[in-house]
Write a protein that holds these residues in place. Structure first.
Motif, PDB file in Angstrom:
ATOM      1  N   VAL A  63       0.837  -1.205   0.000  1.00 54.97           N
ATOM      2  CA  VAL A  63       0.000   0.000   0.000  1.00 54.97           C
ATOM      3  C   VAL A  63       0.867   1.247   0.000  1.00 54.97           C
ATOM      4  N   ILE A  64       1.889   1.266   0.814  1.00 52.17           N
ATOM      5  CA  ILE A  64       2.771   2.425   0.903  1.00 52.17           C
ATOM      6  C   ILE A  64       3.471   2.674  -0.427  1.00 52.17           C
ATOM      7  N   TYR A  65       3.991   1.618  -1.017  1.00 53.36           N
ATOM      8  CA  TYR A  65       4.766   1.774  -2.249  1.00 53.36           C
ATOM      9  C   TYR A  65       3.899   2.281  -3.393  1.00 53.36           C
ATOM     10  N   ILE A  66       2.678   1.794  -3.492  1.00 50.83           N
ATOM     11  CA  ILE A  66       1.788   2.278  -4.545  1.00 50.83           C
ATOM     12  C   ILE A  66       1.482   3.756  -4.340  1.00 50.83           C
ATOM     13  N   ALA A  67       1.281   4.173  -3.117  1.00 47.93           N
ATOM     14  CA  ALA A  67       1.030   5.591  -2.841  1.00 47.93           C
ATOM     15  C   ALA A  67       2.244   6.440  -3.233  1.00 47.93           C
ATOM     16  N   ILE A  68       3.437   5.971  -2.885  1.00 44.75           N
ATOM     17  CA  ILE A  68       4.656   6.708  -3.238  1.00 44.75           C
ATOM     18  C   ILE A  68       4.790   6.813  -4.756  1.00 44.75           C
ATOM     19  N   ILE A  69       4.589   5.704  -5.451  1.00 42.62           N
ATOM     20  CA  ILE A  69       4.718   5.707  -6.912  1.00 42.62           C
ATOM     21  C   ILE A  69       3.690   6.633  -7.547  1.00 42.62           C
ATOM     22  N   GLY A  70       2.469   6.619  -7.037  1.00 42.04           N
ATOM     23  CA  GLY A  70       1.434   7.487  -7.588  1.00 42.04           C
ATOM     24  C   GLY A  70       1.779   8.963  -7.450  1.00 42.04           C
ATOM     25  N   ILE A  71       2.228   9.354  -6.277  1.00 42.93           N
ATOM     26  CA  ILE A  71       2.588  10.757  -6.044  1.00 42.93           C
ATOM     27  C   ILE A  71       3.827  11.122  -6.845  1.00 42.93           C
ATOM     28  N   GLU A  72       4.794  10.218  -6.874  1.00 36.88           N
ATOM     29  CA  GLU A  72       6.000  10.473  -7.671  1.00 36.88           C
ATOM     30  C   GLU A  72       5.649  10.613  -9.148  1.00 36.88           C
ATOM     31  N   THR A  73       4.729   9.791  -9.628  1.00 39.84           N
ATOM     32  CA  THR A  73       4.307   9.875 -11.029  1.00 39.84           C
ATOM     33  C   THR A  73       3.763  11.261 -11.346  1.00 39.84           C
TER      34      THR A  73
END
Length: 107
Positions: A63-73
């Protein structure tokens, strides 16, 4: 129901900002690998790694990693647009999938 507490959300933002910052350094270094580009990359990776280590003490990686990737994207897409590297339909669709996945996991 709240998915992330304030501290976790702040750390997610720091990690995403760190990865985004490192990406800017990589883009700068792609023309000429300078000490400034290396410093920007290193700073970004240290920010991201430090934030993730703290987050992962109390949260699930997926969950954390997907959130980070989304914001980074989002951040990297804004940077790409700002430097004149426009996005085509294929890239926009891919970004939409990443952001859509983030929303699905978040709810």
């Amino acid at each position: 129901m709240q998915l992330f507490n304030t501290t976790t959300l702040l750390l997610i933002l720091v990690a995403a900002a760190g990865y985004s910052f490192a990406t800017v350094g990589m883009k700068l270094g792609s023309a000429t690998l300078s000490p400034a580009a290396i410093a920007i990359m290193a700073t970004g990776f240290v920010m991201a790694a430090g934030a993730e280590v703290i987050i992962l003490k109390n949260a699930h990686l997926g969950v954390i990693y997907i959130a980070i990737i989304g914001i980074e994207t989002l951040a990297v897409l804004c940077y790409a647009t700002a430097i004149g590297e426009g996005l085509g339909p294929k890239q926009l669709f891919g970004a939409g999938l990443v952001l859509g996945g983030m929303l699905l996991v978040g709810h």
